[in-house]
Design a protein around this motif. Structure first.
Motif, short mmCIF file in Angstrom:
data_model
loop_
_atom_site.label_atom_id
_atom_site.label_comp_id
_atom_site.label_asym_id
_atom_site.label_seq_id
_atom_site.Cartn_x
_atom_site.Cartn_y
_atom_site.Cartn_z
N ALA A 13 -15.16 21.51 3.20
CA ALA A 13 -14.21 20.74 2.40
C ALA A 13 -14.20 19.27 2.83
O ALA A 13 -13.98 18.38 1.99
CB ALA A 13 -12.81 21.34 2.52
N LEU A 14 -14.44 19.02 4.11
CA LEU A 14 -14.48 17.65 4.62
C LEU A 14 -15.87 17.04 4.50
O LEU A 14 -16.12 15.95 5.04
CB LEU A 14 -14.02 17.62 6.08
CG LEU A 14 -12.53 17.87 6.30
CD1 LEU A 14 -12.22 18.05 7.78
CD2 LEU A 14 -11.70 16.72 5.71
N ARG A 15 -16.78 17.73 3.84
CA ARG A 15 -18.13 17.23 3.55
C ARG A 15 -18.97 17.01 4.81
O ARG A 15 -19.80 16.09 4.86
CB ARG A 15 -18.07 15.93 2.74
CG ARG A 15 -17.25 16.02 1.47
CD ARG A 15 -17.91 16.92 0.42
NE ARG A 15 -17.31 16.70 -0.87
CZ ARG A 15 -16.24 17.34 -1.34
NH1 ARG A 15 -15.66 18.28 -0.59
NH2 ARG A 15 -15.76 17.08 -2.54
N PHE A 16 -18.78 17.83 5.83
CA PHE A 16 -19.66 17.76 6.99
C PHE A 16 -21.03 18.26 6.59
O PHE A 16 -21.17 19.13 5.72
CB PHE A 16 -19.11 18.60 8.14
CG PHE A 16 -18.12 17.88 9.01
CD1 PHE A 16 -18.53 17.16 10.12
CD2 PHE A 16 -16.76 17.90 8.70
CE1 PHE A 16 -17.62 16.50 10.92
CE2 PHE A 16 -15.84 17.24 9.50
CZ PHE A 16 -16.27 16.53 10.61
N ASP A 17 -22.06 17.73 7.23
CA ASP A 17 -23.41 18.16 6.94
C ASP A 17 -23.62 19.59 7.41
O ASP A 17 -22.90 20.11 8.26
CB ASP A 17 -24.43 17.24 7.61
CG ASP A 17 -24.30 17.24 9.12
OD1 ASP A 17 -25.02 18.00 9.77
OD2 ASP A 17 -23.46 16.48 9.65
N GLY A 18 -24.66 20.23 6.86
CA GLY A 18 -24.91 21.63 7.17
C GLY A 18 -25.22 21.89 8.63
O GLY A 18 -24.79 22.91 9.18
N GLU A 19 -25.95 20.99 9.27
CA GLU A 19 -26.31 21.19 10.67
C GLU A 19 -25.07 21.21 11.56
O GLU A 19 -24.93 22.07 12.44
CB GLU A 19 -27.27 20.09 11.13
CG GLU A 19 -27.77 20.27 12.56
CD GLU A 19 -28.76 19.21 12.97
OE1 GLU A 19 -29.16 19.18 14.15
OE2 GLU A 19 -29.14 18.37 12.12
N THR A 20 -24.17 20.25 11.34
CA THR A 20 -22.93 20.22 12.13
C THR A 20 -22.08 21.45 11.86
O THR A 20 -21.56 22.08 12.78
CB THR A 20 -22.12 18.95 11.80
OG1 THR A 20 -22.89 17.79 12.15
CG2 THR A 20 -20.81 18.93 12.57
N THR A 21 -21.94 21.81 10.59
CA THR A 21 -21.14 22.98 10.22
C THR A 21 -21.69 24.25 10.86
O THR A 21 -20.94 25.06 11.41
CB THR A 21 -21.09 23.12 8.69
OG1 THR A 21 -20.52 21.95 8.11
CG2 THR A 21 -20.27 24.33 8.29
#
Length: 475
Positions: A330-338
């Motif tokens: 929801a906060l638009r973090f990138d996939g790698e960080t998520t």
């Protein structure tokens, strides 16, 4: 404490630096005003390292680009709509912005931009007084229309204008208050803090990407805990990361457990200490820090009050991982960080099974395989998760983790654990079993991988025979 004599000397050194003087001379020759503004001025006065150079000017974006092109090796105008031109001058990146005033219309997520005519007008519309100072160059004159120097001396954060007006211009400034409190170690003035509490819901008009960026900057500070407390105490965190404030579980008189909120902040602080000790001088590990903060967010949802006063949180690791993924997306973090954060949360309890009894080599291999390239981060998070005041228990856990790290190192040296794969690849599996690519090859591959994890290196001949036996048993 700020020493003004030393601070002014540092400002002069900043103004006389090769990059600043080169840009200042170019603008002066073109007949325009120029000043170093905001963070660089604040940090020079405080004796902190100055990293990014920001300038403000009465020149328009087109005029800025025309002036900097001859003295720079590269230019970019991605921020032209906001009055900002970037350039690389003598190897350093600089940003030069036309005097301006940003504001929201109260409905859309994007700020409107109005260009101004005077430096005082530009400074008064900035976020905090300590950031509303400028160093005019080349004449070297400090411009401080709102009393930023006095706030630096007092160690306090206040808005240049009424905080309600300032936060109305850009609600993201409320998050910046938390970040600068952490970054500088400053207190937030009472009226500014009250305004954050009162206006916290207005942050909904700010885009998730901007909120995420400010949250990342907070987590990059040396003491993000200070800023997180500001977000929680004012209620602002409820608007974009409510899982953190939900950690403040109510405790009744019959059921007792540790304060999950304070525990999480302690884990974050301890993770940062371990991060610094293990990787000195490296950039802040934001995914690790976010995982430390959120590792127990599944507890409120899984809490169960048992007879006799016990409290359980079964599967809070798995539940928390799913909650974190939804929030970070929801906060638009990138996939790698998520992926990194959610995997660390899901695995953070795994080690405690090792502490309660000796694992086989197969169990250690699986632990390493599941952690993958997050293993070092998982080591740090798990060690940081020990906050017990029982010294004997803390020592037992520390000893157990020393042991598992040694066993992992030994196994890695013996078996090249980082490159763990079956002893027979997919092509060889097809040759031995006489089958074509498909689901059965994948099943055979997984069988051989489990065999490798459970029993270590067998050699290709033994692996082939075990594969044939497995295939025959399938009929």
């Amino acid at each position: 404490m700020l020493n003004m004599a030393e601070g002014l000397a540092r400002l002069r050194a900043l103004a006389e630096g090769s990059v600043v003087s080169a840009v200042a001379e170019a603008f002066a020759d073109a007949g325009f005003e120029l000043a170093v503004v905001g963070g660089p001025v604040r940090d020079a006065l405080l004796g902190r390292e100055v990293n990014d150079l920001d300038f403000t000017t009465n020149a328009s974006p087109d005029e800025i680009l025309r002036i900097v092109t001859p003295i720079s090796s590269a230019q970019w105008d991605i921020g032209r709509a906001f009055g900002t031109i970037g350039a690389r001058v003598r190897g350093e990146q600089v940003e030069i912005t036309t005097y301006r005033a940003d504001s929201y219309d109260g409905v859309t997520r994007k700020p409107t931009v109005e260009f101004g005519d005077t430096i005082d007008g530009d400074l008064v519309r900035r976020d905090f007084r300590v950031n509303a100072m400028a160093l005019q160059v080349p004449e070297i004159k400090l411009v401080d229309p709102t009393g930023g120097v006095e706030d630096l001396v007092a160690g306090i954060l206040r808005t240049p204008t009424d905080p309600g007006v300032s936060f109305g211009d850009d609600p993201l400034r409320m998050l910046r208050a938390a970040r600068f409190s952490a970054q500088l170690g400053f207190e937030i003035s009472e009226d500014t803090r009250d305004a954050i509490t009162r206006l916290r819901e207005t942050v909904e008009i700010v885009s998730p990407e901007r909120i995420q960026g400010e949250l990342v900057r907070l987590m990059q500070t040396d003491d993000p805990v200070r800023g997180i407390r500001v977000l929680v105490d004012t209620g602002l965190v409820e608007e974009f990361l409510p899982e953190v404030s939900a950690l403040r579980l109510e405790v009744d008189e019959h059921h007792h457990h540790k304060d999950v909120y304070e525990h999480s902040l302690t884990v974050l602080r301890q993770a940062i200490e371990l991060e610094h000790s293990r990787h000195p001088g490296e950039a802040p590990d934001v995914p690790l820090r976010i995982a430390a903060l959120l590792h127990d967010i599944g507890k409120p949802r899984t809490r169960k009050l048992e007879p006799g006063g016990a409290v359980t949180f079964h599967h809070h690791d798995v539940v928390g991982s799913r909650m974190a993924r939804k929030r970070l997306q929801a906060l638009r973090f990138d996939g790698e960080t998520t992926d990194a954060v959610t995997t660390l949360i899901e695995l953070h309890l795994r080690f405690f099974g090792y502490a309660e009894g000796t694992w086989t080599d197969a169990a250690v291999r699986r632990y390493v395989r599941d952690a993958g390239d997050l293993l070092e981060r998982l080591h740090i998070l798990t060690r940081a998760d020990v906050t017990t005041r029982n010294r004997r228990k803390a020592q037992r856990l520390a000893s157990a983790y020393d042991d598992i790290e040694k066993r992992i190192a030994d196994l890695r040296e013996q078996e090249e654990l980082d490159a763990m794969r079956p002893e027979l690849d997919g092509n060889r599996i097809q040759e031995i079993l006489g089958i074509s690519p498909g689901r059965e090859v994948g099943e055979a591959y997984r069988f051989l991988l489990d065999l490798r994890l459970d029993e270590g290196v067998l050699g290709p001949d033994v692996a082939e025979q075990r594969l044939r036996d497995w295939w025959a048993a399938r009929g």
